[in-house]
Design a protein around this motif. Structure first.
Motif, PDB file in Angstrom:
ATOM      1  N   THR A 139       0.839  -1.195   0.000  1.00 55.47           N
ATOM      2  CA  THR A 139       0.000   0.000   0.000  1.00 55.47           C
ATOM      3  C   THR A 139       0.880   1.252   0.000  1.00 55.47           C
ATOM      4  O   THR A 139       1.801   1.368   0.799  1.00 55.47           O
ATOM      5  CB  THR A 139      -0.921   0.002   1.228  1.00 55.47           C
ATOM      6  OG1 THR A 139      -1.788  -1.114   1.141  1.00 55.47           O
ATOM      7  CG2 THR A 139      -1.753   1.268   1.292  1.00 55.47           C
ATOM      8  N   HIS A 140       0.598   2.143  -0.923  1.00 59.00           N
ATOM      9  CA  HIS A 140       1.296   3.421  -0.983  1.00 59.00           C
ATOM     10  C   HIS A 140       0.276   4.546  -0.875  1.00 59.00           C
ATOM     11  O   HIS A 140      -0.928   4.316  -0.990  1.00 59.00           O
ATOM     12  CB  HIS A 140       2.052   3.570  -2.311  1.00 59.00           C
ATOM     13  CG  HIS A 140       3.166   2.589  -2.485  1.00 59.00           C
ATOM     14  ND1 HIS A 140       4.373   2.713  -1.840  1.00 59.00           N
ATOM     15  CD2 HIS A 140       3.258   1.461  -3.227  1.00 59.00           C
ATOM     16  CE1 HIS A 140       5.155   1.704  -2.187  1.00 59.00           C
ATOM     17  NE2 HIS A 140       4.502   0.914  -3.021  1.00 59.00           N
ATOM     18  N   GLY A 141       0.796   5.763  -0.714  1.00 62.18           N
ATOM     19  CA  GLY A 141      -0.054   6.944  -0.772  1.00 62.18           C
ATOM     20  C   GLY A 141       0.267   7.711  -2.036  1.00 62.18           C
ATOM     21  O   GLY A 141       1.264   7.453  -2.702  1.00 62.18           O
TER      22      GLY A 141
ATOM     23  N   VAL B 126       3.984  13.026  -3.128  1.00 59.32           N
ATOM     24  CA  VAL B 126       4.658  12.211  -2.114  1.00 59.32           C
ATOM     25  C   VAL B 126       3.801  11.014  -1.737  1.00 59.32           C
ATOM     26  O   VAL B 126       2.585  11.019  -1.879  1.00 59.32           O
ATOM     27  CB  VAL B 126       5.001  13.013  -0.830  1.00 59.32           C
ATOM     28  CG1 VAL B 126       6.031  14.070  -1.108  1.00 59.32           C
ATOM     29  CG2 VAL B 126       3.751  13.610  -0.219  1.00 59.32           C
ATOM     30  N   CYS B 127       4.489   9.997  -1.244  1.00 59.85           N
ATOM     31  CA  CYS B 127       3.816   8.825  -0.691  1.00 59.85           C
ATOM     32  C   CYS B 127       3.529   9.127   0.770  1.00 59.85           C
ATOM     33  O   CYS B 127       4.447   9.424   1.527  1.00 59.85           O
ATOM     34  CB  CYS B 127       4.717   7.600  -0.826  1.00 59.85           C
ATOM     35  SG  CYS B 127       4.015   6.130  -0.058  1.00 59.85           S
ATOM     36  N   ASN B 128       2.268   9.094   1.146  1.00 63.97           N
ATOM     37  CA  ASN B 128       1.929   9.414   2.543  1.00 63.97           C
ATOM     38  C   ASN B 128       1.380   8.198   3.297  1.00 63.97           C
ATOM     39  O   ASN B 128       0.664   8.340   4.273  1.00 63.97           O
ATOM     40  CB  ASN B 128       0.967  10.595   2.608  1.00 63.97           C
ATOM     41  CG  ASN B 128      -0.299  10.352   1.818  1.00 63.97           C
ATOM     42  OD1 ASN B 128      -0.496   9.267   1.271  1.00 63.97           O
ATOM     43  ND2 ASN B 128      -1.175  11.323   1.774  1.00 63.97           N
ATOM     44  N   GLU B 129       1.713   6.993   2.796  1.00 66.30           N
ATOM     45  CA  GLU B 129       1.406   5.775   3.553  1.00 66.30           C
ATOM     46  C   GLU B 129       2.748   5.079   3.744  1.00 66.30           C
ATOM     47  O   GLU B 129       3.408   4.759   2.760  1.00 66.30           O
ATOM     48  CB  GLU B 129       0.469   4.839   2.758  1.00 66.30           C
ATOM     49  CG  GLU B 129      -0.881   5.406   2.443  1.00 66.30           C
ATOM     50  CD  GLU B 129      -1.852   5.294   3.605  1.00 66.30           C
ATOM     51  OE1 GLU B 129      -1.559   4.541   4.567  1.00 66.30           O
ATOM     52  OE2 GLU B 129      -2.892   5.961   3.557  1.00 66.30           O
ATOM     53  N   TYR B 130       3.139   4.846   4.994  1.00 72.34           N
ATOM     54  CA  TYR B 130       4.452   4.241   5.227  1.00 72.34           C
ATOM     55  C   TYR B 130       4.546   2.901   4.500  1.00 72.34           C
ATOM     56  O   TYR B 130       3.716   2.016   4.713  1.00 72.34           O
ATOM     57  CB  TYR B 130       4.714   4.043   6.717  1.00 72.34           C
ATOM     58  CG  TYR B 130       6.086   3.469   6.942  1.00 72.34           C
ATOM     59  CD1 TYR B 130       7.208   4.272   6.797  1.00 72.34           C
ATOM     60  CD2 TYR B 130       6.265   2.129   7.244  1.00 72.34           C
ATOM     61  CE1 TYR B 130       8.470   3.755   6.948  1.00 72.34           C
ATOM     62  CE2 TYR B 130       7.530   1.606   7.401  1.00 72.34           C
ATOM     63  CZ  TYR B 130       8.629   2.420   7.254  1.00 72.34           C
ATOM     64  OH  TYR B 130       9.884   1.909   7.387  1.00 72.34           O
ATOM     65  N   CYS B 131       5.551   2.765   3.608  1.00 69.88           N
ATOM     66  CA  CYS B 131       5.599   1.579   2.753  1.00 69.88           C
ATOM     67  C   CYS B 131       6.911   0.822   2.855  1.00 69.88           C
ATOM     68  O   CYS B 131       7.133  -0.142   2.135  1.00 69.88           O
ATOM     69  CB  CYS B 131       5.327   1.977   1.313  1.00 69.88           C
ATOM     70  SG  CYS B 131       6.450   3.224   0.668  1.00 69.88           S
ATOM     71  N   GLY B 132       7.806   1.246   3.735  1.00 72.86           N
ATOM     72  CA  GLY B 132       9.059   0.513   3.898  1.00 72.86           C
ATOM     73  C   GLY B 132      10.199   1.450   4.239  1.00 72.86           C
ATOM     74  O   GLY B 132       9.991   2.641   4.456  1.00 72.86           O
TER      75      GLY B 132
ATOM     76  N   SER C 153      12.635   2.941   2.708  1.00 72.38           N
ATOM     77  CA  SER C 153      12.940   4.142   1.920  1.00 72.38           C
ATOM     78  C   SER C 153      11.682   4.915   1.549  1.00 72.38           C
ATOM     79  O   SER C 153      11.667   5.655   0.560  1.00 72.38           O
ATOM     80  CB  SER C 153      13.719   3.762   0.660  1.00 72.38           C
ATOM     81  OG  SER C 153      14.942   3.183   1.020  1.00 72.38           O
ATOM     82  N   HIS C 154      10.650   4.754   2.351  1.00 75.15           N
ATOM     83  CA  HIS C 154       9.377   5.448   2.128  1.00 75.15           C
ATOM     84  C   HIS C 154       9.576   6.950   1.919  1.00 75.15           C
ATOM     85  O   HIS C 154       8.943   7.561   1.060  1.00 75.15           O
ATOM     86  CB  HIS C 154       8.473   5.175   3.329  1.00 75.15           C
ATOM     87  CG  HIS C 154       7.336   6.122   3.489  1.00 75.15           C
ATOM     88  ND1 HIS C 154       6.264   6.132   2.636  1.00 75.15           N
ATOM     89  CD2 HIS C 154       7.117   7.105   4.393  1.00 75.15           C
ATOM     90  CE1 HIS C 154       5.423   7.078   3.024  1.00 75.15           C
ATOM     91  NE2 HIS C 154       5.915   7.681   4.070  1.00 75.15           N
ATOM     92  N   HIS C 155      10.488   7.540   2.706  1.00 72.17           N
ATOM     93  CA  HIS C 155      10.691   8.995   2.646  1.00 72.17           C
ATOM     94  C   HIS C 155      11.335   9.434   1.335  1.00 72.17           C
ATOM     95  O   HIS C 155      11.420  10.622   1.062  1.00 72.17           O
ATOM     96  CB  HIS C 155      11.534   9.449   3.848  1.00 72.17           C
ATOM     97  CG  HIS C 155      12.892   8.812   3.877  1.00 72.17           C
ATOM     98  ND1 HIS C 155      13.076   7.479   4.164  1.00 72.17           N
ATOM     99  CD2 HIS C 155      14.111   9.322   3.629  1.00 72.17           C
ATOM    100  CE1 HIS C 155      14.365   7.208   4.100  1.00 72.17           C
ATOM    101  NE2 HIS C 155      15.014   8.304   3.773  1.00 72.17           N
ATOM    102  N   LEU C 156      11.836   8.492   0.540  1.00 76.62           N
ATOM    103  CA  LEU C 156      12.461   8.847  -0.737  1.00 76.62           C
ATOM    104  C   LEU C 156      11.482   8.706  -1.897  1.00 76.62           C
ATOM    105  O   LEU C 156      11.842   8.915  -3.050  1.00 76.62           O
ATOM    106  CB  LEU C 156      13.683   7.945  -0.994  1.00 76.62           C
ATOM    107  CG  LEU C 156      14.772   8.006   0.064  1.00 76.62           C
ATOM    108  CD1 LEU C 156      15.851   6.991  -0.236  1.00 76.62           C
ATOM    109  CD2 LEU C 156      15.355   9.412   0.143  1.00 76.62           C
ATOM    110  N   MET C 157      10.258   8.328  -1.591  1.00 70.02           N
ATOM    111  CA  MET C 157       9.295   8.026  -2.650  1.00 70.02           C
ATOM    112  C   MET C 157       8.545   9.306  -3.039  1.00 70.02           C
ATOM    113  O   MET C 157       7.745   9.826  -2.274  1.00 70.02           O
ATOM    114  CB  MET C 157       8.310   6.965  -2.139  1.00 70.02           C
ATOM    115  CG  MET C 157       7.318   6.534  -3.182  1.00 70.02           C
ATOM    116  SD  MET C 157       6.515   5.021  -2.673  1.00 70.02           S
ATOM    117  CE  MET C 157       5.301   4.890  -3.977  1.00 70.02           C
ATOM    118  N   PHE C 158       8.858   9.817  -4.229  1.00 71.58           N
ATOM    119  CA  PHE C 158       8.188  11.031  -4.686  1.00 71.58           C
ATOM    120  C   PHE C 158       8.162  11.075  -6.205  1.00 71.58           C
ATOM    121  O   PHE C 158       8.835  10.286  -6.878  1.00 71.58           O
ATOM    122  CB  PHE C 158       8.887  12.282  -4.129  1.00 71.58           C
ATOM    123  CG  PHE C 158      10.237  12.525  -4.724  1.00 71.58           C
ATOM    124  CD1 PHE C 158      10.388  13.371  -5.812  1.00 71.58           C
ATOM    125  CD2 PHE C 158      11.356  11.898  -4.203  1.00 71.58           C
ATOM    126  CE1 PHE C 158      11.637  13.586  -6.370  1.00 71.58           C
ATOM    127  CE2 PHE C 158      12.613  12.106  -4.765  1.00 71.58           C
ATOM    128  CZ  PHE C 158      12.751  12.954  -5.848  1.00 71.58           C
TER     129      PHE C 158
END
Ligand SMILES: [Cu+2]
Length: 160
Positions: A100-102, A135-141, A143-148
């Motif tokens: 699941t991603h945001g 941005v991805c606003n669902e914690y997905c792993g 490197s979640h904070h690098l997902m954009f």
């Protein structure tokens, strides 16, 4: 024993509140199966890369505006950059190939969950041209904070 009217009103009012809270909890639990807001269309998450609905990714002009097709994965969006036109409806169609991603377009009302197995879809209009961060606003792993990704809203051509 006679209960004063004032006391009765407060007893009934607090009773109604308790019932309202319980109803909220029950409805919330019943409706909270993990799914995106537009959970109508399903997809096999292991085959998204070959699915005909996700073969043509990116922005495609339509009669009404633009359709943007994107795949969310750990830890990126494909494609990572999309161009649309200001003032015209943009329909986003998203799915996930793993977890699941945001999908949140910062500073706009564009926001949805991207849940594996479902196609998330929403339509919005960007009034102000510019560059928007997705941005991805669902914690997905890890490197979640690098997902954009980047959304570029271009000035619409003047109508003749
Ligand atoms: Cu993510």
């Amino acid at each position: 024993m006679k209960v004063p009217l004032y006391e009765k009103i407060w007893m009934w009012a607090s009773g109604v509140l308790v019932v309202a809270f319980v109803v909220t909890i029950v409805v919330g639990l019943a409706g909270s199966a993990l799914q995106p807001p537009s959970h109508v269309e399903t997809i096999d998450p292991t085959k998204v890369w070959n699915d005909p609905r996700f073969k043509q990714r990116g922005a495609t002009p339509t009669a009404a505006g633009t359709t943007v097709v994107m795949i969310a994965m750990m830890f990126a969006y494909q494609p990572a950059e999309v161009r649309v036109t200001a003032g015209k409806p943009v329909t986003f169609r998203l799915t996930s190939s793993d977890v699941t991603h945001g999908f949140s377009i910062v500073g706009t009302n564009g926001n949805t969950m991207v849940v594996p197995g479902y196609i998330s879809q929403f339509t919005t209009v960007f009034r102000t041209p510019g560059e928007y961060l997705i941005v991805c606003n669902e914690y997905c792993g890890l490197s979640h904070h690098l997902m954009f990704a980047k959304l570029i809203v271009e000035e619409g051509r003047a109508q003749p």
